[in-house]
Design a protein around this motif. Structure first.
Motif, PDB file in Angstrom:
ATOM      1  N   HIS A   8       0.838  -1.194   0.000  1.00  0.00           N
ATOM      2  CA  HIS A   8       0.000   0.000   0.000  1.00  0.00           C
ATOM      3  C   HIS A   8       0.876   1.249   0.000  1.00  0.00           C
ATOM      4  CE1 HIS A   8      -3.493  -2.470   0.741  1.00  0.00           C
ATOM      5  NE2 HIS A   8      -2.834  -3.070   1.721  1.00  0.00           N
ATOM      6  N   THR A  12      -3.435   4.862  -0.441  1.00  0.00           N
ATOM      7  CA  THR A  12      -4.323   3.857   0.157  1.00  0.00           C
ATOM      8  C   THR A  12      -5.379   4.490   1.046  1.00  0.00           C
ATOM      9  OG1 THR A  12      -2.582   2.215   0.071  1.00  0.00           O
ATOM     10  CG2 THR A  12      -4.354   1.797   1.611  1.00  0.00           C
ATOM     11  N   TRP A  13      -5.085   5.618   1.621  1.00  0.00           N
ATOM     12  CA  TRP A  13      -6.006   6.246   2.578  1.00  0.00           C
ATOM     13  C   TRP A  13      -6.984   7.206   1.911  1.00  0.00           C
ATOM     14  CZ3 TRP A  13      -1.003   4.975   3.563  1.00  0.00           C
ATOM     15  CH2 TRP A  13      -0.832   3.984   4.539  1.00  0.00           C
ATOM     16  N   GLY A  14      -7.127   7.069   0.624  1.00  0.00           N
ATOM     17  CA  GLY A  14      -8.130   7.852  -0.090  1.00  0.00           C
ATOM     18  C   GLY A  14      -7.522   8.949  -0.934  1.00  0.00           C
ATOM     19  N   ASP A  16      -8.835  11.908  -1.220  1.00  0.00           N
ATOM     20  CA  ASP A  16      -9.154  13.245  -0.728  1.00  0.00           C
ATOM     21  C   ASP A  16      -7.964  13.819   0.051  1.00  0.00           C
ATOM     22  OD1 ASP A  16      -9.257  11.654   1.525  1.00  0.00           O
ATOM     23  OD2 ASP A  16     -11.241  12.311   2.164  1.00  0.00           O
ATOM     24  N   GLY A  19      -7.039  12.059   3.520  1.00  0.00           N
ATOM     25  CA  GLY A  19      -6.406  10.752   3.305  1.00  0.00           C
ATOM     26  C   GLY A  19      -4.994  10.896   2.773  1.00  0.00           C
ATOM     27  N   GLY A  20      -4.818  11.831   1.839  1.00  0.00           N
ATOM     28  CA  GLY A  20      -3.491  12.058   1.281  1.00  0.00           C
ATOM     29  C   GLY A  20      -2.513  12.578   2.311  1.00  0.00           C
ATOM     30  N   PHE A  22      -2.698  12.114   5.554  1.00  0.00           N
ATOM     31  CA  PHE A  22      -2.394  11.014   6.465  1.00  0.00           C
ATOM     32  C   PHE A  22      -1.380  10.066   5.830  1.00  0.00           C
ATOM     33  CE2 PHE A  22      -2.967   6.689   7.983  1.00  0.00           C
ATOM     34  CZ  PHE A  22      -2.804   6.869   9.339  1.00  0.00           C
ATOM     35  N   GLY A  23      -1.623   9.667   4.583  1.00  0.00           N
ATOM     36  CA  GLY A  23      -0.728   8.742   3.899  1.00  0.00           C
ATOM     37  C   GLY A  23       0.668   9.309   3.739  1.00  0.00           C
ATOM     38  N   TYR A  26       2.227   8.948   7.037  1.00  0.00           N
ATOM     39  CA  TYR A  26       2.324   7.572   7.519  1.00  0.00           C
ATOM     40  C   TYR A  26       3.458   6.801   6.845  1.00  0.00           C
ATOM     41  CZ  TYR A  26       1.144   2.676   8.244  1.00  0.00           C
ATOM     42  OH  TYR A  26       1.199   1.352   8.554  1.00  0.00           O
TER      43      TYR A  26
END
Length: 71
Positions: A8, A12-14, A16, A19-20, A22-23, A26
């Motif tokens: 991933h 993977t976290w979307g 939007d 999510g971007g 966060f990814g 992460y």
């Protein structure tokens, strides 16, 4: 399990913005944590080898001492 997690990417976290974001945060932290865990595992293996060598030496020393005193 590691292969599944590694497959991933940040997307993977979307798609939007939350999510971007966060990814993007992460992925590098995950990579560093994984590298740290690999290093810890290697160091534990080295420590275990050292403990086994010490135990073998102590066992040999005990046997030699026992033979010297007639045991």
């Amino acid at each position: 399990m590691a292969a599944e997690i590694d497959s991933h990417d940040a997307g993977t976290w979307g798609g939007d913005e939350p999510g971007g974001v966060f990814g993007d945060g992460y992925v590098p932290v995950h990579a560093q944590n994984k590298a740290n865990l690999v290093e810890i595992a290697q160091r534990l293996e080295q420590a275990a080898d050292g403990v086994n060598r010490a135990a073998d030496q102590l066992e040999e020393q005990e046997r030699a001492n026992s033979e010297r005193i007639g045991g």
